[in-house]
Design a protein around this motif. Structure first.
Motif, PDB file in Angstrom:
ATOM      1  N   GLN A 198       0.899  -1.307   0.115  1.00  0.00           N
ATOM      2  CA  GLN A 198       0.101   0.057   0.022  1.00  0.00           C
ATOM      3  C   GLN A 198       0.909   1.349   0.056  1.00  0.00           C
ATOM      4  O   GLN A 198       0.547   2.217  -0.689  1.00  0.00           O
ATOM      5  N   LEU A 199       1.962   1.448   0.847  1.00  0.00           N
ATOM      6  CA  LEU A 199       2.974   2.457   0.718  1.00  0.00           C
ATOM      7  C   LEU A 199       3.539   2.746  -0.528  1.00  0.00           C
ATOM      8  O   LEU A 199       4.115   3.540  -0.992  1.00  0.00           O
ATOM      9  N   TRP A 200       4.119   1.464  -0.909  1.00  0.00           N
ATOM     10  CA  TRP A 200       4.949   1.405  -2.370  1.00  0.00           C
ATOM     11  C   TRP A 200       4.241   0.741  -3.389  1.00  0.00           C
ATOM     12  O   TRP A 200       4.475  -0.243  -3.760  1.00  0.00           O
ATOM     13  N   PRO A 201       3.041   1.136  -3.904  1.00  0.00           N
ATOM     14  CA  PRO A 201       2.351   0.509  -4.799  1.00  0.00           C
ATOM     15  C   PRO A 201       2.965   0.220  -6.187  1.00  0.00           C
ATOM     16  O   PRO A 201       2.656  -0.588  -6.860  1.00  0.00           O
TER      17      PRO A 201
ATOM     18  N   SER B 191       3.114 -12.019  -7.552  1.00  0.00           N
ATOM     19  CA  SER B 191       3.157 -11.513  -9.181  1.00  0.00           C
ATOM     20  C   SER B 191       2.409 -10.267  -9.278  1.00  0.00           C
ATOM     21  O   SER B 191       2.603  -9.761 -10.354  1.00  0.00           O
ATOM     22  N   ASP B 192       1.506  -9.747  -8.503  1.00  0.00           N
ATOM     23  CA  ASP B 192       0.863  -8.678  -8.575  1.00  0.00           C
ATOM     24  C   ASP B 192       1.691  -7.252  -8.434  1.00  0.00           C
ATOM     25  O   ASP B 192       1.170  -6.296  -8.194  1.00  0.00           O
ATOM     26  N   TRP B 193       2.855  -7.254  -7.894  1.00  0.00           N
ATOM     27  CA  TRP B 193       3.553  -6.181  -7.280  1.00  0.00           C
ATOM     28  C   TRP B 193       4.985  -6.098  -8.078  1.00  0.00           C
ATOM     29  O   TRP B 193       5.659  -7.267  -8.267  1.00  0.00           O
ATOM     30  N   LYS B 194       5.299  -4.962  -8.555  1.00  0.00           N
ATOM     31  CA  LYS B 194       6.605  -5.023  -9.495  1.00  0.00           C
ATOM     32  C   LYS B 194       7.740  -4.763  -8.803  1.00  0.00           C
ATOM     33  O   LYS B 194       7.941  -3.658  -7.947  1.00  0.00           O
ATOM     34  N   LEU B 195       8.528  -5.895  -8.609  1.00  0.00           N
ATOM     35  CA  LEU B 195       9.844  -5.893  -7.738  1.00  0.00           C
ATOM     36  C   LEU B 195      10.907  -5.896  -8.717  1.00  0.00           C
ATOM     37  O   LEU B 195      10.890  -6.924  -9.826  1.00  0.00           O
TER      38      LEU B 195
END
Length: 1826
Positions: free
Chosen positions: A365-368, A478-482
């Motif tokens: 939530q902080l780093w979408p 998989s839903d978060w760009k790392l």
């Protein structure tokens, strides 16, 4: 010790003779007859000559009984040796029963427990009894591991498995920094990748539990898995729970990896046991194991300890499977683990996991938008760690009472939440630095020696657990760009400690030490800390600044900074004034610093006397070519009668041996031709318009002679015609054999045609008769095959003689067989026949299918009919003519053709040409082995004879232990190492100029492991044309291009030399006497490539297995070896050929699998364009069909029909049954019987263990003896006994008559004597009939060899160890062949097998390399690491005798099916070359250039060696590496006093080059001599010249430490065992010698370090800042600097030659002075490996720091002389033991005799005495006494 003394005395007498005859030494490995002194105590051979002695009446039955008894004893002894009792083995120490590496990091303040085992640590519990058995089983297996090249057989289809945890354990080190750890692992994997290896990495899920007590390692493991997955192309498997899971077993079964790399030691004894179960399981599944420890690599190869899976491993697993599963379950069974901080703060790991999960949701939530993995892991670890820690402290404080407070006195005080926050702030600051600071600056950061306090460590470990859980959960996001690129750089402990030290020690000292972070760093740090506080909002941990809010000390206040060692001296090269150096490495030199002449390194150089070698080391003879060519002992002209007799006997044997190799025993007489005559003269002669009268008369005579011969042949056929026809009708097979034998004797084509027509008619009658007999039953189509075969032959070979009646007859016969379309095609008519009677004789199969499926191997090949005047006995193929053209034009050629295809004919044509040209031209034939040398010499003696001037001979031999007529022969047969000695000798230049051609046989040895570089040196130093022959080169085009580049160099060099000599007016070559004699031929620099891929015989493969005592022999279709993946990735291998029958089988299966296949009709054999209406389908037509089917199979995959292809391949796959090793060998003799019944003998059975080779042969022999005994009539024994008694009486009576004085006898006595003689002959005949071996009890073909020849051959076995046994076996058609036998024993087997007498031979790979022993079948009877693609091609190539067998058979006897498939589809490994340079070679080249008479020629040769490495061909990087290595070698040689600054040899250069084969031991030996250590040691007993046993033993100990070093795995020392006779582990060198080695190593390390520091500027710096496998870049693009960063950097730290990744672990330039760290630390792009540095390690350690002991085999054998002890105690195979001891004895010979008199009389004398001991030489001459 009276017995051993007597043996010594006899040995001494023997060796006096050996020493006396050294110049013409003919030991057991040579061809000459043995002397009488060589007799040993064994059953004497029965002489063929008649004798009057009663002792000769001993029957063969009694002898066989003795042999049977001996065999039984040997079997019992071997059984004991195979299954040794390990009850007397006990653990050396309990080091592996406690935590090993982990113990260094785990303390009381941090522990991980599970609820079940709180009370007792699993590490200290007593191990169950089964685990002790398991450990001993694994120890016994691993101790026998063979140290081999792991990738020697790597091809595109191979792959192996690396156990991920073992990979981790290889590089785990508390001192290794996080990023450097990843760098080391990537280097390891990249080394495999660069060498063409394919591998997958497997991490077992349950193994993770093992790391819970060591969170740092657990975190590393998780990060490594994710990094390999996301940032590299490596396949990583984590789906398998443990090594006994069903999924893992299915994976192994389906993929069958080449081997698995596993560590034999874990972090804890728990993990060690787990790994032991993995090893036991892998071996039980027929998967070989390679130990992770002890691996070494060089530029081209990786070496490691390889454990072969054998039956006892499967047996152990079957026996203890239940125990193994229970043990595995107990090892990995953890229930709800929890950790304990500061001994009283308990924390559940599940809670941490849950907290991490919740915090990740908050962070999203902080780093979408996502972020860099370093930021994410940092804030998660800090936030979760602070939250959980603070919460745990709160809970603890509320629940703790006064009692707990009292008990807390002895433990560390926990950090407060504020202090923990201070630590986390510094961690955030560290990550800010990692995100922005480039690696080049981080590498310069000062090295701290401080470590964390006990209060800080628990918190850091808890954070590492948080990191582990964070990475585990983030991997599924998989839903978060790392951005996972920088997974290898999540942490830098060294930087964190630096920051901690700065803030708690330096920052507080005053304003001048308060450094600015810089705006960029401040913002990054502020962002990270703000995120941490937001994620841990429940608690207040303060703002980002100030970074330290508390005064708590985090670091132990001990030694703070690392002390650097002594200052490194000036870096630079000692100047060398040498034209060779300038020519070769001038481009590199110009960029390197050079020392001034007054530099201490230059002024302190050792000055020795200039070296000039004037005489032989061995004998003191003058070292000149003229001396070598003195007129002596050639063609038995020696004055010494004994010597002359030996030479005559040797030559007689060579003629006889050669006669078994050649079809024709007649010799080719070669006359000297006129020098002016050239090869075109014959052509010009034929172009004359008018023939002379003499020519016309000669032609007329020739015509008459032919007419006469034809008439004679017609009469012969007239007499044989009717009987042959009758025989064909009675027994078709026998009749046809007789017909074809008769056809071979005929010369007249017309007579042959008549015979063929008659044969056709007879075959047809036989077919019709068969059809009438069978009626409506199925017919035997083999009879119809013979009809069609004769039609094929008539239409192809006699087309010109066929007239209309003949063609009508053939048409009628084709109609009779039912081939109407073929009949129409042949006659040219379209109408069909209405004859109803024909239908009774049809084959009921289409003509094309009939020819492919039933005629199969009878189909004809495309052959030329036009004779070649250059070839007498056969019509050569087109490719063979191309070879002859190359020789005629003086061109070089690379010839790649299958075994037995006739490629060696060009070699002998080449020899004949040179012999005809002059008396001085030389041909050199280079063979890889001495066995092949002997074979070629025999062939030359059989083929050629020539009248030569006194002192010259046709053939000379030069091998490592035998030389004869080297310089005064026209054909020299040698091994590569010996020719290299001549090519690089300054004294042999004139001889090398006489060489007209060099023939390299088996040139694929260029890719071998040992000695391959020598082949390269020879190919680049010869100036003349060459022929390079091989059957197995997969990249011949590349090889040819390389050789062509070498020839272009020589063209330029020779033109330059010629111009130079013309300009100077001093033509050196004009002085050469030889030039006037050797005919100057037209030079050609062309290198032809001659490729021929078609085997004369097809090979059919069979898989054999055993079920319920019966053999299942299944045909193995070549396509069954393929998989869909293999076809997709690599296509169908080009050499995966199908026989016609297999092509039909493939088509039929394709139709069956895909019934709607669109091209089924088009590819039907009857419709295929190349077959339709074709009477004679040839092999070439079938090849087109085969290629079309293969293309279609690949097309199916493109069309998406992978399921159909899988189904097809499964249909073709055989289904063998696994059987036990014991059963396999128990039924081996029955298997040989089965092959005999199937008419598949003669056969060679390849077995890779010497012991098994002999046992298998004895097994077959023993079986025949038992069969004879069971079938024998009981009365026979009584009859034989009675006949023997009678014969004895008759002989006794005959002795009364004096045969010398028959004239004085009366007539009555004369009658009596004649009567007695007649009786004696009759009795002997009757006895012989009774004692003869029944035909059913022998495989021998008594008709193949006459009795005189047989006993002549057996005569060579009379003094051999086991000679009588070999003779008895040979009489039953059985033999064995391996490298540990003497040359004579091997040659007996070879000759009898070639002659067709012996039918069964068991052999090691000694028969794979070029030995002429063709057979009908080849059987692979044992799997081995040495059974690779190359050996498979070489060995299977023996099957199918040209002119005798229509097809070759290859049987796999209980070889795992996946291995069979791999062998069939694997391509031969490509030739990539070797690292070609050694320090000794460079010294030899410098010596050649300095001392040669023809300087220009010598320099050109030296430059050619340096410039033309196959390894560096078209690879600039490797070429540069070699130049760098050359410069190091020169510097080393100058500093050590072997060269001066002008490149001239000095001091002991000669001794070092003489022992070049033993680098670096040759340099160490010289250092011992220089220090006088041998002089001090070798003091004889007072008052005598004899040395004590102690002195000799110590001498062997020293030599064993220097030479023939064989390292055992470190785990072999894990248990101590009372060995039978050997000590096994070699003792250390005596102290003074050890000190000398250490001093030598120190100097070498200094030289090497200076060299690395000097050449560092040649590195590719951009490449150095990238990880090697993932290519992750660490050169920061946006670094704006930081005052604090600059303050933390140490600019005095020297790291010019160190990899920046290694710098992070505190490695500096000074560390390069320690050899063991070089490979890990040096700049990788330099490509320099410490294995090329001539260091002699006194002790070697594996990755875990365990010592690898040296095998004491040489010293042990010196003491006890028992080969069996070496196989049981020293873990050596018999063959390996023999080879190792033989090499060691040759070494003693090399450094013995008079060679060292110049240095030390006593040392030389002691070596002579040592050589007279029975152990090193007596056993070799008698082939090892047991």
């Amino acid at each position: 010790m009276p017995e051993s003394r007597s043996v010594m005395d006899s040995a001494e007498g023997h060796f006096k003779k050996v020493l006396h005859n050294e110049a013409n030494e003919n030991a057991s490995d040579n061809d000459s007859e043995c002397s009488d002194n060589e007799k040993i105590a064994f059953i004497p051979t029965k002489e063929h000559k008649e004798s009057d002695s009663d002792e000769e009446d001993e029957t063969s039955d009694k002898a066989e009984a003795a042999v049977m008894q001996m065999l039984k004893e040997e079997e019992d002894r071997e059984k004991e040796a195979e299954d040794p009792d390990y009850g007397n083995a006990y653990s050396v120490s309990t080091t592996e029963e406690v935590i090993q590496q982990a113990s260094q990091t785990e303390g009381k303040d941090f522990k991980v427990f599970q609820h079940e085992r709180e009370s007792q640590s699993p590490e200290i519990r007593k191990p169950p009894e089964f685990l002790k058995k398991l450990r001993l089983h694994i120890w016994a297996s691993l101790s026998r591991a063979q140290y081999v090249s792991l990738l020697k057989d790597f091809v595109e289809s191979e792959f192996f498995v690396i156990d991920g945890d073992s990979l981790l354990l290889m590089f785990l080190d508390v001192e290794t920094q996080y990023l450097n750890f990843f760098y080391q692992i990537e280097c390891f994997l990249q080394d495999f990748t660069e060498k063409g290896a394919k591998y997958v990495i497997v991490f077992f899920k349950d193994a993770e539990q093992m790391y819970l007590p060591c969170p740092h390692f657990l975190f590393l493991r998780t990060a490594l898995i994710e990094h390999l997955r996301h940032n590299t192309g490596t396949t990583v498997h984590t789906e398998f729970s443990h090594c006994l899971s069903s999924k893992w077993e299915i994976f192994l079964k389906n993929s069958y990896p080449y081997f698995i790399i596993i560590s034999d030691i874990g972090l804890t004894s728990l993990q060690t046991d787990y790994l032991s179960i993995l090893i036991a399981h892998s071996l039980s599944k027929k998967i070989n194991v390679v130990l992770a420890s002890g691996q070494e690599y060089d530029i081209l190869r990786v070496y490691g300890y390889h454990v072969q899976s054998v039956y006892k491993h499967r047996l152990f697993f079957q026996k203890y499977e239940g125990d193994l599963r229970n043990a595995c379950e107990n090892l990995v069974k953890y229930k709800e683990p929890f950790m304990c901080l500061y001994e009283h703060l308990k924390l559940s790991l599940k809670r941490i996991q849950k907290e991490v999960c919740q915090t990740i949701r908050l962070l999203k939530q902080l780093w979408p938008e996502g972020s860099d993995i370093r930021r994410v892991v940092c804030v998660l670890a800090c936030a979760v760690g602070l939250k959980i820690y603070s919460n745990t402290l709160e809970n603890a404080n509320t629940s703790v009472g006064a009692k707990t407070k009292r008990s807390a006195r002895g433990r560390s005080k926990p950090l407060s939440p504020e202090e923990a926050a201070d630590l986390c702030r510094m961690q955030c600051l560290t990550v800010a630095f990692l995100l922005h600071m480039p690696l080049s600056q981080r590498a310069q950061i000062r090295i701290m020696k401080s470590c964390w306090t006990k209060q800080v460590l628990p918190l850091i470990k808890m954070q590492q657990l948080c990191m582990h859980f964070a990475l585990t959960q983030l991997s599924d996001t998989s839903d978060w760009k790392l951005d996972l690129t920088y997974l290898p750089d999540l942490n830098d402990d060294s930087l964190l400690i630096n920051l901690a030290h700065y803030y708690e020690v330096e920052y507080i000292k005053g304003l001048e030490l308060k450094k600015e972070l810089g705006k960029e760093m401040e913002n990054e740090y502020q962002c990270l800390w703000d995120t941490v506080t937001k994620l841990a909002a429940k608690y207040s941990f303060g703002d980002a600044f100030p970074i330290r809010k508390t005064s708590q000390l985090f670091l132990e206040q001990k030694q703070t900074f690392k002390d650097y060692e002594a200052e490194i001296p000036n870096i630079g090269l000692i100047p060398v004034k040498s034209g060779l150096v300038e020519d070769y490495a001038g481009d590199v030199l110009k960029d390197l610093p050079v020392l001034e002449s007054n530099d201490p390194a230059v002024t302190s150089l050792i000055k020795y006397k200039e070296f000039d070698e004037l005489c032989h080391w061995h004998s003191g003879r003058p070292l000149t070519e003229e001396y070598e060519r003195i007129r002596c002992n050639a063609d038995a002209k020696s004055k010494d009668p004994e010597e002359r007799r030996q030479i005559q006997k040797l030559q007689t044997f060579r003629h006889f041996y050669g006669s078994t190799l050649e079809d024709s025993a007649s010799k080719l007489i070669v006359h000297q031709e006129d020098v002016s005559r050239n090869t075109n003269a014959a052509v010009k002669k034929t172009q004359k318009k008018h023939k002379s009268k003499a020519e016309r008369i000669a032609e007329e005579n020739s015509r008459r002679l032919k007419a006469k011969e034809e008439k004679k042949e017609q009469e012969q056929w007239k007499a044989l015609c009717v009987p042959t026809q009758k025989e064909i009708k009675a027994n078709l097979t026998v009749g046809i054999d007789r017909l074809e034998k008769f056809l071979k004797t005929l010369k007249s084509k017309s007579v042959k045609f008549t015979v063929e027509m008659t044969g056709l008619s007879a075959c047809l009658e036989a077919w019709k008769e068969h059809c009438r007999e069978q009626g409506n039953k199925s017919k035997d189509l083999s009879k119809a095959v013979q009809v069609m075969r004769r039609i094929h032959i008539l239409l192809e070979k006699y087309q010109d003689l066929l007239e209309k009646p003949h063609l009508q007859k053939l048409t009628r016969y084709l109609r009779l067989l039912g081939f109407e379309n073929l009949a129409c095609s042949l006659s040219g008519q379209t109408e069909e026949s209405n004859d109803q009677s024909i239908s009774n004789y049809t084959v009921e199969v289409g003509p094309a299918r009939f020819q492919l499926q039933y005629m199969d191997y009878y189909l004809l090949r495309e052959e030329r009919n036009d004779p070649d005047p250059r070839v007498q006995h056969f019509i050569p193929d087109t490719w063979q003519r191309e070879l002859l053209d190359a020789v005629d034009n003086n061109e070089s050629a690379v010839i790649v053709a299958p075994t037995s295809s006739g490629k060696t004919y060009a070699s002998y044509y080449c020899m004949e040409k040179v012999l005809k040209m002059s008396n001085d031209g030389v041909v050199v034939y280079v063979a890889p082995t001495k066995a092949l040398v002997n074979q070629v010499v025999g062939t030359i003696y059989s083929r050629f004879t020539k009248k030569l001037p006194d002192g010259l001979v046709v053939c000379g031999v030069f091998t490592r232990d035998y030389r004869n007529d080297v310089m005064n022969s026209q054909i020299l047969v040698t091994v590569p190492q010996c020719l290299e000695i001549l090519m690089l000798s300054p004294r042999c230049q004139e001889w090398t100029k006489r060489i007209q051609y060099v023939i390299f046989d088996e040139v694929h040895c260029l890719g071998g492991e040992i000695g391959a570089e020598v082949w390269e040196h020879l190919l680049v130093t010869i100036r003349c044309p060459f022929l390079a022959l091989s059957a197995t080169v997969s990249n011949p085009e590349h090889l040819t291009e390389w050789l062509q580049s070498v020839k272009r160099y020589w063209q330029r060099a020779e033109n330059r030399i010629e111009r130079s000599s013309r300009n100077s007016g001093n033509n050196f070559t004009g002085k050469c006497k030889v030039k006037s004699k050797v005919q100057e031929q037209k030079k050609s620099y062309r290198v032809r490539l001659v490729l021929y891929e078609e085997r004369y015989n097809d090979l059919e493969k069979y898989v054999c297995s055993l079920k319920d005592g019966d053999f299942i022999i299944e045909h193995c279709h070549p396509c069954a070896a393929l998989t869909v993946n293999h076809i997709e990735n690599y296509g169908i291998p080009s050499d995966l050929s199908l026989s016609p029958r297999e092509s039909i089988q493939l088509y039929d299966t394709m139709v069956k699998v895909w019934q709607k296949w669109q091209r089924a009709q088009e590819l039907d054999p009857e419709e295929f364009v190349s077959f339709k209406n074709k009477v004679v389908i040839k092999k070439a037509d079938v090849r087109k069909y085969e290629q079309e089917l293969k293309k279609e199979l690949s097309r199916w995959i493109v069309l998406g029909q992978t399921q159909k292809v899988n189904e097809l391949l499964e249909h073709l796959k055989p289904k063998p049954v696994d059987c036990s090793e014991q059963e396999k060998w128990k039924h081996f003799a029955s298997f040989v019987d089965k092959l005999h019944e199937m008419d598949k003998l003669p056969a060679i059975f390849f077995i890779f263990n010497v012991n098994s080779v002999e046992c298998a042969a004895k097994n077959v022999f023993f079986n025949l003896l038992k069969k004879q005994k069971s079938e024998r009539d009981p009365n026979t024994e009584r009859q034989k006994e009675r006949l023997r008694d009678e014969l004895r009486k008759v002989k006794k009576m005959l002795r009364k008559f004096n045969p010398q004085d028959t004239k004085k006898l009366s007539s009555s006595k004369m009658e009596d004597m004649v009567c007695l003689l007649t009786t004696k002959q009759q009795l002997e005949k009757r006895l012989k009939r009774l004692t003869a071996i029944p035909s059913v009890c022998t495989y021998a073909d008594s008709k193949a060899v006459d009795e005189d020849t047989l006993w002549k051959i057996f005569h060579r076995l009379r003094f051999e160890r086991r000679g009588y046994l070999q003779q008895m076996m040979a009489l039953r058609g059985i033999g064995y062949h391996h490298g540990s036998m003497s040359a004579k024993a091997r040659q007996v087997v070879e000759m009898l097998f070639r002659l067709g007498y012996i039918k069964v031979v068991t052999a090691t790979s000694t028969l794979a390399l070029g030995i002429n022993m063709p057979c009908k079948s080849v059987v692979f009877a044992e799997d081995s690491v040495f059974l690779d693609a190359l050996n498979y091609r070489q060995m299977s190539g023996r099957a199918g005798r040209r002119g005798q067998d229509m097809i070759g058979n290859v049987f796999f006897y209980d070889i795992p099916l996946p291995k069979v498939e791999r062998l069939m589809k694997s391509n031969v490994p490509q030739l990539k070359g070797q690292f070609p340079l050694t320090v000794s070679l460079i010294l030899r080249l410098m010596l050649l250039v300095a001392k040669a008479d023809d300087k220009a020629d010598a320099r050109a040769k030296a430059l050619s060696v340096l410039k033309h490495s196959l390894m560096s061909f078209r690879k600039e990087r490797y070429a540069e590496i070699l130049k760098i290595y050359f410069m190091f070698s020169l510097q080393f040689l100058i500093k050590e006093g072997y060269l001066d600054q002008e490149g001239n040899p000095m001091g002991f250069a000669g001794l070092v080059t003489h022992l070049y084969y033993y680098e670096p031991s040759n340099f160490v030996l010289v250092s011992f001599l220089v220090k006088g250590l041998f002089h001090k040691l070798c003091q004889p007993i007072k008052g005598s010249t004899v040395f004590s046993e102690d002195v000799l033993e110590k001498l062997v100990l020293i030599l064993a430490n220097l030479f023939g070093r064989k390292y055992l795995p470190a785990c072999s020392m894990k248990y101590k065992r009372t060995f039978c006779q050997s000590k096994v582990f070699l003792e250390d060198l005596p102290q003074d010698f050890a000190d000398a080695v250490n001093e030598y190593n120190t100097k070498v390390e200094e030289n090497f370090a200076h060299f690395l520091l000097t050449t560092a500027k040649l590195a590719d710096i951009e490449q150095e800042y990238r990880l090697p496998l993932s290519k992750t870049d660490f050169t920061s693009k946006n670094w704006h600097g930081s005052e604090l960063a600059s303050y933390l950097m140490d600019n005095t730290k020297s790291i010019s030659a160190i990899s920046p990744f290694a710098c992070l672990s505190g490695v500096v330039d000074n560390d390069l002075f320690h050899g063991e760290i070089i490979n890990k630390a040096v700049l990788r792009s330099l490509g320099i490996n410490v294995t090329n540095c001539p260091l002699l390690y006194l002790t070697k350690y594996d990755n875990q720091g365990r010592r690898r002991p040296l095998n004491a085999y040489a010293l042990d054998f010196y003491k006890h002389g028992s080969l069996i002890a070496l196989t049981t105690d020293n873990w050596l195979n018999e063959g390996d033991a023999y080879d190792a001891l033989k090499d060691f004895s040759l070494l003693i010979k090399s450094i013995g005799y008079d060679q060292l008199v110049l240095f030390n009389i006593q040392y030389s004398s002691s070596l002579k005495q040592l050589k007279m001991k029975q152990c090193f030489f007596f056993f070799l001459n008698q082939n090892i006494t047991e």
